[in-house]
Design a protein around this motif. Sequence first.
Motif, PDB file in Angstrom:
ATOM      1  N   SER A 166       0.839  -1.201   0.000  1.00 31.39           N
ATOM      2  CA  SER A 166       0.000   0.000   0.000  1.00 31.39           C
ATOM      3  C   SER A 166       0.878   1.257   0.000  1.00 31.39           C
ATOM      4  N   GLN A 168       0.690   3.823   1.894  1.00 33.77           N
ATOM      5  CA  GLN A 168       1.033   4.198   3.268  1.00 33.77           C
ATOM      6  C   GLN A 168       2.242   3.406   3.760  1.00 33.77           C
ATOM      7  N   THR A 169       2.265   2.103   3.444  1.00 29.09           N
ATOM      8  CA  THR A 169       3.390   1.265   3.862  1.00 29.09           C
ATOM      9  C   THR A 169       4.666   1.693   3.150  1.00 29.09           C
ATOM     10  N   LYS A 170       4.563   2.018   1.864  1.00 24.16           N
ATOM     11  CA  LYS A 170       5.731   2.494   1.121  1.00 24.16           C
ATOM     12  C   LYS A 170       6.270   3.780   1.736  1.00 24.16           C
ATOM     13  N   TYR A 171       5.364   4.665   2.137  1.00 26.81           N
ATOM     14  CA  TYR A 171       5.760   5.935   2.756  1.00 26.81           C
ATOM     15  C   TYR A 171       6.497   5.686   4.063  1.00 26.81           C
ATOM     16  N   VAL A 172       5.982   4.771   4.886  1.00 28.99           N
ATOM     17  CA  VAL A 172       6.621   4.459   6.178  1.00 28.99           C
ATOM     18  C   VAL A 172       8.003   3.865   5.952  1.00 28.99           C
ATOM     19  N   ILE A 173       8.121   2.960   4.990  1.00 28.67           N
ATOM     20  CA  ILE A 173       9.424   2.347   4.688  1.00 28.67           C
ATOM     21  C   ILE A 173      10.409   3.402   4.205  1.00 28.67           C
ATOM     22  N   SER A 175      10.294   6.688   4.703  1.00 29.66           N
ATOM     23  CA  SER A 175      10.594   7.622   5.808  1.00 29.66           C
ATOM     24  C   SER A 175      11.594   7.014   6.783  1.00 29.66           C
ATOM     25  N   SER A 176      11.416   5.738   7.089  1.00 32.06           N
ATOM     26  CA  SER A 176      12.340   5.052   8.001  1.00 32.06           C
ATOM     27  C   SER A 176      13.738   4.998   7.397  1.00 32.06           C
TER      28      SER A 176
END
Length: 193
Positions: A166, A168-173, A175-176
Amino acid sequence: MTIKTMQGNESDETFESVLVELYNLIQKTTRVTPELEIILASGLEIASQTDKIYEEDGNLSRFRVYLLYKVTFELWSYQHQAILEHIQINKGNALPNYYERFLRHRNIIINMCDDLKTLESISEPTELRNHRLTTWRTTIQDIREFIDIPRVGVKNRKGFNPWLISPQTKYVIFSSFLLVLGIIIATMLLIRR
């Protein structure tokens, strides 16, 4: 989870005993997952508390009834996701059986919602309990017909497709990754001083 075995005729039936039958049946298969264990443990606790409250007070609040609906909805939802996963993964192959089962399974929730609508017309506690117990038994029996459909875990899926993640998951990865990179650069700059 330790479950006591309950046997008896319909007049001795309780919300817990009906769910224990489903639990015991699932335990005999290879379909138990941690997620399903949590749903069943929570459901058995709610059913047991509901039986105890009715036995002690002779009363069954609408709140308790709604909690029972929550249990059956969670069980139904868990199964429905499994059916949808199988249809999605095998969409290239002919799966008329799963599509037919999807339609039959969908009817369980339709019946639950129809029953939920009639709930307001029942005011007497014993009638409410007996009506709900009958519906509970019917719904759990309907759900039992679908216990042979396994959930498709991440391990069982054919290959990993990073494009299915998703946004959102790509964004979190991402950002991390930037945060770790920033910490490494800041550490190197501090060491150079």
